[in-house]
Design an enzyme around this catalytic site. Structure first.
Site, PDB file in Angstrom:
ATOM      1  N   LYS A  21       0.824  -1.199   0.000  1.00 39.56           N
ATOM      2  CA  LYS A  21       0.000   0.000   0.000  1.00 39.56           C
ATOM      3  C   LYS A  21       0.864   1.257   0.000  1.00 39.56           C
ATOM      4  CE  LYS A  21      -2.614   0.691   3.862  1.00 39.56           C
ATOM      5  NZ  LYS A  21      -2.589   2.083   4.337  1.00 39.56           N
ATOM      6  N   SER A  22       1.864   1.306   0.866  1.00 40.58           N
ATOM      7  CA  SER A  22       2.701   2.514   0.965  1.00 40.58           C
ATOM      8  C   SER A  22       3.410   2.799  -0.356  1.00 40.58           C
ATOM      9  CB  SER A  22       3.770   2.337   2.049  1.00 40.58           C
ATOM     10  OG  SER A  22       3.191   2.326   3.314  1.00 40.58           O
ATOM     11  N   GLY A  93      -4.856   8.022   5.484  1.00 43.15           N
ATOM     12  CA  GLY A  93      -3.945   9.038   6.018  1.00 43.15           C
ATOM     13  C   GLY A  93      -2.808   9.327   5.050  1.00 43.15           C
ATOM     14  N   ARG A 121      -8.370  12.650  12.432  1.00 42.81           N
ATOM     15  CA  ARG A 121      -6.947  12.382  12.619  1.00 42.81           C
ATOM     16  C   ARG A 121      -6.138  13.680  12.491  1.00 42.81           C
ATOM     17  NH1 ARG A 121      -5.282   7.196   9.350  1.00 42.81           N
ATOM     18  NH2 ARG A 121      -3.404   7.523  10.566  1.00 42.81           N
ATOM     19  N   SER A 165       7.144   9.847  11.823  1.00 45.53           N
ATOM     20  CA  SER A 165       6.073   9.589  10.869  1.00 45.53           C
ATOM     21  C   SER A 165       6.594   9.669   9.435  1.00 45.53           C
ATOM     22  CB  SER A 165       4.946  10.615  11.057  1.00 45.53           C
ATOM     23  OG  SER A 165       4.107  10.613   9.917  1.00 45.53           O
ATOM     24  N   GLN A 167       4.720   9.529   6.935  1.00 41.46           N
ATOM     25  CA  GLN A 167       3.782  10.360   6.167  1.00 41.46           C
ATOM     26  C   GLN A 167       4.183  11.828   6.228  1.00 41.46           C
ATOM     27  OE1 GLN A 167      -0.107   9.369   7.695  1.00 41.46           O
ATOM     28  NE2 GLN A 167      -0.129   7.378   6.673  1.00 41.46           N
ATOM     29  N   ASP A 317       2.390  -0.712  12.036  1.00 45.24           N
ATOM     30  CA  ASP A 317       1.134  -1.269  11.518  1.00 45.24           C
ATOM     31  C   ASP A 317       0.917  -2.723  11.944  1.00 45.24           C
ATOM     32  OD1 ASP A 317       0.508   1.112  10.326  1.00 45.24           O
ATOM     33  OD2 ASP A 317       1.337   0.571   8.379  1.00 45.24           O
ATOM     34  N   LYS A 344      -4.387   6.388  14.938  1.00 46.15           N
ATOM     35  CA  LYS A 344      -4.443   5.665  13.655  1.00 46.15           C
ATOM     36  C   LYS A 344      -5.910   5.614  13.192  1.00 46.15           C
ATOM     37  CE  LYS A 344      -0.142   4.881  12.971  1.00 46.15           C
ATOM     38  NZ  LYS A 344       0.509   5.480  11.823  1.00 46.15           N
TER      39      LYS A 344
HETATM   40  C1  S3P Z   1       2.550   5.038   6.221  1.00 42.36           C
HETATM   41  C2  S3P Z   1       3.163   5.474   7.374  1.00 42.36           C
HETATM   42  C3  S3P Z   1       2.684   5.096   8.703  1.00 42.36           C
HETATM   43  C4  S3P Z   1       1.793   3.872   8.650  1.00 42.36           C
HETATM   44  C5  S3P Z   1       0.754   3.959   7.558  1.00 42.36           C
HETATM   45  C6  S3P Z   1       1.429   4.107   6.213  1.00 42.36           C
HETATM   46  C7  S3P Z   1       3.094   5.511   4.933  1.00 42.36           C
HETATM   47  O1  S3P Z   1       1.929   6.169   9.224  1.00 42.36           O
HETATM   48  O2  S3P Z   1       1.159   3.667   9.883  1.00 42.36           O
HETATM   49  O3  S3P Z   1      -0.065   2.826   7.543  1.00 42.36           O
HETATM   50  O4  S3P Z   1       2.719   4.962   3.876  1.00 42.36           O
HETATM   51  O5  S3P Z   1       3.910   6.440   4.958  1.00 42.36           O
HETATM   52  P1  S3P Z   1       2.611   7.387  10.050  1.00 42.36           P
HETATM   53  O6  S3P Z   1       3.485   8.149   9.156  1.00 42.36           O
HETATM   54  O7  S3P Z   1       1.446   8.221  10.540  1.00 42.36           O
HETATM   55  O8  S3P Z   1       3.342   6.727  11.179  1.00 42.36           O
END
Ligand code: S3P
Length: 438
Positions: A21-22, A93, A121, A165, A167, A317, A344
């Site tokens: 997914k990421s 997110g 969030r 994070s 993200q 995760d 989350k």
């Molecule tokens: C993700 C980063 C993580 C993770 C999320 C996917 C990403 O979140 O929990 O499922 O794809 O960069 P955070 O950056 O909020 O920790």
């Protein structure tokens, strides 16, 4: 939809996992702001990644899907167009936080929002650095979505992440592509580096200097043909199920083994799991390999290594399903420093504690984690998933190891990261009779 599950007698076979997914989010976004066409194979079938594709289409990118192959005709770094509607990030997110970095580099006004969970969030963590860079951003009260963004040419900044994070790091690096000077982000706790890898693949200059990651502005991003490895976070549910269920043996091919995420495998091996990695290769800068997981009775006699400090970010995760495992090992499991779990898709500390207790486990809730001191045999229960995909799938694993029937409520939320999860589980598990039903 309620899924009823009976205990599994065994677990066997090959599990085909969806694309990561990421990585899928990042490839799609970079493809949209690159020049030319990108073809992405094994793109995540997840609902979250489709939220990203929908937003990119609203911003003018041409997206074609054939099965899990996604073709995107890029519009160039500054070529996205004002969306004619509110952008909907759904439950994702990663979509709202990463895309906001790109939107901040465009001169038009856009509004991005999401479902009820995402609308609660925290977004202050991206609003602050993007404002420092010069973007105008408004939000609902308490820095919650929807976000109204108007950007343009930004200032390059040096930014120390106040929270571990990926993200937030990725949002600032993406906005850095639109800066008047290089942008650097400092992370004191390492998080997944898919953005850094993908940016380089598309042609951006990314430098590492100690804890600092620096990106140059105005790169010439070029469309690419890429392939996404299978999702290690999706694999985690099957790895834990294999560890727990007698005589289990599962084979999981082509799984992403990014160095910042494969800590899960080292953790499980440290805990005593019978787990091997075969056929390691690297495609597009991302390592991948085949996993073979077997029932691990020795692990069940021990204590799981505590999850604390930097380990929390590496396993972020996977913590729900590791907590389920912790409830079944003799010496239990302690999780601390995991406050991020409270923000989350649901408050995951509270959801784990509530549902483990419903199944008969002894769990103590802490502000930043939980303590399980000893194993208790789980029994069937009604699982309140809070519409959180990882809670639904973690407790499906608990159900396989429990006595009598467990009912997982709102089970369709698994589609957020793993459409096909229930079929894959049904196929791998041997229930000795009719085991799972709608
Ligand atoms: C993700 C980063 C993580 C993770 C999320 C996917 C990403 O979140 O929990 O499922 O794809 O960069 P955070 O950056 O909020 O920790």
């Amino acid at each position: 939809m309620i899924k009823s599950l009976k205990p599994a007698a065994s677990l066997f076979g090959t599990v085909q996992l969806p694309g990561d997914k990421s990585i899928s989010h990042r490839y799609a976004m970079l493809a949209a702001i690159a020049e030319g066409t990108s073809v992405i194979e094994n793109f995540a079938a997840s609902r979250d990644c489709h939220s990203t594709l929908d937003c990119l289409q609203s911003l003018g990118a041409e997206v074609q899907e054939r099965g899990t192959t996604v073709t995107i005709k890029g519009r160039g770094l500054r070529g996205l167009k004002a969306p004619g509607r509110v952008l909907d990030a759904g439950n994702s997110g990663t979509t709202i936080r990463l895309l906001s970095g790109i939107l901040a580099g465009h001169p038009f006004e856009s509004v991005i929002t999401g479902d009820e969970s995402l609308s609660n969030r925290p977004m202050g963590r991206i609003i602050r650095p993007l404002r420092q860079m010069g973007a105008a951003i408004e939000s609902r009260e308490r820095e919650l979505p929807p976000l109204r963004i108007r950007g343009g040419s930004l200032k390059g900044i040096r930014y120390s992440l106040p929270v571990a994070s990926a993200q937030v790091k990725s949002c600032v690096l993406l906005a850095g592509l639109y800066g008047d000077a290089p942008t650097a982000v400092e992370e004191t706790v390492p998080t997944r580096d898919h953005s850094e890898i993908a940016l380089r693949e598309f042609g951006a200059a990314v430098r590492l200097n100690g804890n600092w990651i620096e990106v140059d502005p105005e790169p010439k991003l070029q469309g690419r043909n890429l392939s996404v490895p299978a999702d290690l976070s999706g694999a985690a549910f099957f790895l834990v199920a294999a560890a727990l269920i007698p005589n289990a043996e599962l084979y999981l091919p082509g799984v992403g083994l990014n160095k910042r995420r494969r800590e899960l495998l080292d953790y499980l091996k440290r805990a005593g799991m019978n787990l091997t990695v075969e056929n390691e290769t690297e495609i597009g800068g991302e390592p991948r390999g085949d996993l073979r997981a077997r029932h691990s009775p020795e692990l069940l006699q021990r204590q799981l290594p505590p999850i604390q400090g930097e380990l929390v970010a590496s396993l972020i995760d996977e913590i729900p399903v590791l907590a389920v495992l912790g409830s079944q090992v003799a010496g239990g499991l302690t999780i601390s420093d995991a406050n991020e779990l409270r923000v989350k898709e649901s408050d995951r500390i509270s959801a784990i504690v509530q549902n483990l207790r419903a199944m008969g486990a002894e769990v103590e809730e802490k502000p930043d984690g939980l303590v399980i001191s000893t194993a208790r045999r789980l029994h069937g229960a009604d699982i309140a998933t809070r519409n959180d995909h990882r809670i639904a799938m973690a407790f499906a694993v608990a159900a396989l190891a429990a006595r009598d029937e467990t009912r997982i409520h709102d089970a369709e939320c698994a589609d957020v990261s793993f459409p096909g999860f229930w079929d894959a589980l049904q196929k791998a598990a041997f229930f000795g009779g009719q085991g799972m039903r709608l």
